[in-house]
Every structure is written in structure tokens, then in C-alpha cells.
Design an enzyme around this catalytic site. Structure first.
Site, PDB file in Angstrom:
ATOM      1  N   PRO A  83      29.969  68.474  36.520  1.00  9.70           N
ATOM      2  CA  PRO A  83      28.801  68.880  37.308  1.00  9.70           C
ATOM      3  C   PRO A  83      27.580  69.079  36.405  1.00  9.70           C
ATOM      4  O   PRO A  83      27.671  69.756  35.381  1.00  9.70           O
ATOM      5  CB  PRO A  83      29.228  70.206  37.952  1.00  9.70           C
ATOM      6  CG  PRO A  83      30.611  70.476  37.533  1.00  9.70           C
ATOM      7  CD  PRO A  83      31.042  69.459  36.536  1.00  9.70           C
ATOM      8  N   GLU A  84      26.475  68.459  36.783  1.00  7.34           N
ATOM      9  CA  GLU A  84      25.225  68.587  36.032  1.00  7.34           C
ATOM     10  C   GLU A  84      24.253  69.439  36.860  1.00  7.34           C
ATOM     11  O   GLU A  84      24.636  70.006  37.872  1.00  7.34           O
ATOM     12  CB  GLU A  84      24.648  67.193  35.728  1.00  7.34           C
ATOM     13  CG  GLU A  84      25.639  66.295  34.991  1.00  7.34           C
ATOM     14  CD  GLU A  84      25.105  64.885  34.729  1.00  7.34           C
ATOM     15  OE1 GLU A  84      23.889  64.708  34.620  1.00  7.34           O
ATOM     16  OE2 GLU A  84      25.918  63.949  34.645  1.00  7.34           O
TER      17      GLU A  84
END
Ligand SMILES: [Zn+2]
Length: 272
Positions: free
Chosen positions: A2-3
């Protein structure tokens, strides 16, 4: 992993359910999931606290508690936060926070993710937190900031963007997408970028991140929203995971190369 857009989506979707809730109990299923402090102290300090605010910094999700302390989640490669009703425990659940209404479950199949309780000073185990660069969607992330960071740098621009002191919250997906939109070859050295290219890159990063947030992030494999649904940005990716498919701008085939140990997707014609 996840960014920024994925963690921002998780933050926005958790906030209405968590704000004002009291942590009644903490069930720790794998003690390694707690990065700081020791689990007894962690439990003691967390139980009974009210969740005041849900925040994000880079790729970290933060629950600000009533006494000013913070629960900081680092989801790393495969960590997920789910809102759960009832007693059933999802596979790979590592820690669960029992609230008044619903429960918050931290699922982490690969066990790289961690949760930290931080009061005041950030502990040394939270490597990199102190050095995080400005948020890319803030005004502080601008042409002069990036120019300063890239000046004289011999490292490849793709690699430099992944440095959280420069591209805070940016990971492999959004680095590739931003460089494509800015028409910059990811193998260029940071120091070789012109003023105009740096300006384009700043604009591209902001545009890509905003759009990805609007579409609730990118689900390629490990990322899911707190209700278990997928994000929507994967169908809008222009280079990432499109190896061998035609570029949407020029028709050239998208290439996949490696930079450092990271896969990198680009259009060899559009990106110079
Ligand atoms: Zn192209």
C-alpha cells in the site's frame, strides 16, 4: 505494498467508524506484530483510550488517542486493516482492537507490518519516520524542494523517488505512473533532469496521486479496503503491469526493466 493513495483511502474509510470509539480490549495473536513497546505495556497504555483522530503520514496510518499518544500502523507489503463485526477472526489476523461498535483487525500474512504505540518522542525502531520528506500533496512538495533533492544526484530518478525522504508515500506503482505522465525515463540520473522536467514531475506526481485517491487506490494483489473491497485505480494504470501492451499515447509496447531490485515499467518512446 500500500502506497500513499491506498493508506489515504484506508484512513478516509476508517475515520467515520473509529473516531470517538474507545479501545475496550486488545487481542494480540502474534506478539511480533507490536513493534513498540513490549506487549504488556502496549496493552496497558492502549486499553481504555478514546480514538480522537485518524491520520496518515507517508505510508503510515495513525490513530491519535485521547491522551495524545499515537498508534502508528506500518502495513509494509501485505498488511491490511479490516472493520469486523462479531467474533469471527480473519485468516492471518495478528492483532485485534475491540471497540464499542465494531472491531479493528490487523491482518498481515507476511508479518513485515507492525503497529507502534508512540508517546511524544518517536522510538528508534520506527526507522525513517523522522526523516520523511514533505507530503507530496502539500505545498512544501514543489519544484524547489525536488530540485534541491535531485541536484548532483547520480542515482536513477526512479530509485530516488522511492526514497521516503524525497517521495514520501510514493512506492513502485506511483513512481512508474508519475514518470510516465512526466515523460521522463526512469533510468535518467536525478541530477540530469532539467528545470522543466522537474516541474513536470512535480505536477505529474500530484496528479497521479490525487486521481488514485479518487479511485480508492490500486488493487493488484495485496491491498484491500477496510470493508474488504478492491480499489479502482488498477484499470487506469498506464504503464504499471502493462508489459507488452501498447502505450496508450504512442502505441509502442510497454517495457518492463529492473532498477535496483524493483521492477519498472515504461514506454521507451514517450519517456526520454
Ligand atoms: Zn508511448
Amino acid at each position: 505494498m500500500p502506497e500513499l493513495p491506498e493508506v489515504e483511502t484506508i484512513k478516509r474509510e476508517l475515520a467515520p467508524h473509529l473516531k470517538g470509539e474507545i479501545i475496550r480490549e486488545v487481542v494480540i495473536r502474534r506478539k511480533e506484530i507490536v513493534g513498540f513497546p513490549k506487549i504488556q505495556l502496549f496493552k496497558q497504555k492502549v486499553i481504555g483510550k478514546r480514538i480522537k483522530e485518524v491520520e496518515r503520514r507517508g505510508k503510515y496510518l495513525i490513530l491519535r488517542l485521547s491522551d495524545g499518544s499515537r498508534l502508528i500502523f506500518h502495513l509494509k507489503l501485505s498488511g491490511r486493516l479490516f472493520l469486523i463485526d462479531g467474533e469471527e477472526s480473519p485468516k492471518h489476523e495478528r492483532i485485534r482492537f475491540l471497540l464499542n461498535q465494531r472491531n479493528l483487525s490487523f491482518v498481515e500474512p507476511r508479518m513485515f507490518g507492525r503497529v507502534f504505540l508512540v508517546e511524544g518522542e518517536v522510538p528508534r525502531v520506527l526507522k525513517g519516520w523522522q526523516e520523511l520528506g514533505p507530503e507530496p500533496l502539500s505545498r512544501a512538495f514543489n519544484q524547489s524542494f525536488l530540485r534541491e533533492k535531485l541536484r548532483g544526484r547520480k542515482g536513477k530518478i526512479k530509485f530516488l523517488l522511492l526514497d521516503q525522504r524525497i517521495g514520501c508515500g510514493i512506492g513502485n506503482i506511483y513512481a512508474d505512473e508519475s514518470l510516465f505522465l512526466a515523460r521522463i525515463n526512469p533510468e535518467r540520473t536525478g541530477g540530469s533532469l532539467t528545470q522543466e522536467e522537474i516541474a513536470r514531475l512535480v505536477r505529474a506526481i500530484k496528479k497521479v496521486l490525487r486521481k488514485a485517491i479518487r479511485h480508492k487506490g490500486t488493487t493488484l494483489s495485496d491491498y484491500f479496503r477496510p470493508d474488504g473491497k478492491e480499489g479502482g485505480f488498477q484499470s487506469l494504470l498506464r504503464v504499471k503491469d502493462r508489459e507488452g501492451e501498447p502505450c496508450l499515447v504512442c502505441g509502442e509496447l510497454i517495457q518492463k526493466i529492473r532498477i535496483g531490485n524493483r521492477s519498472t515499467h515504461l514506454c521507451p518512446r514517450c519517456q526520454r
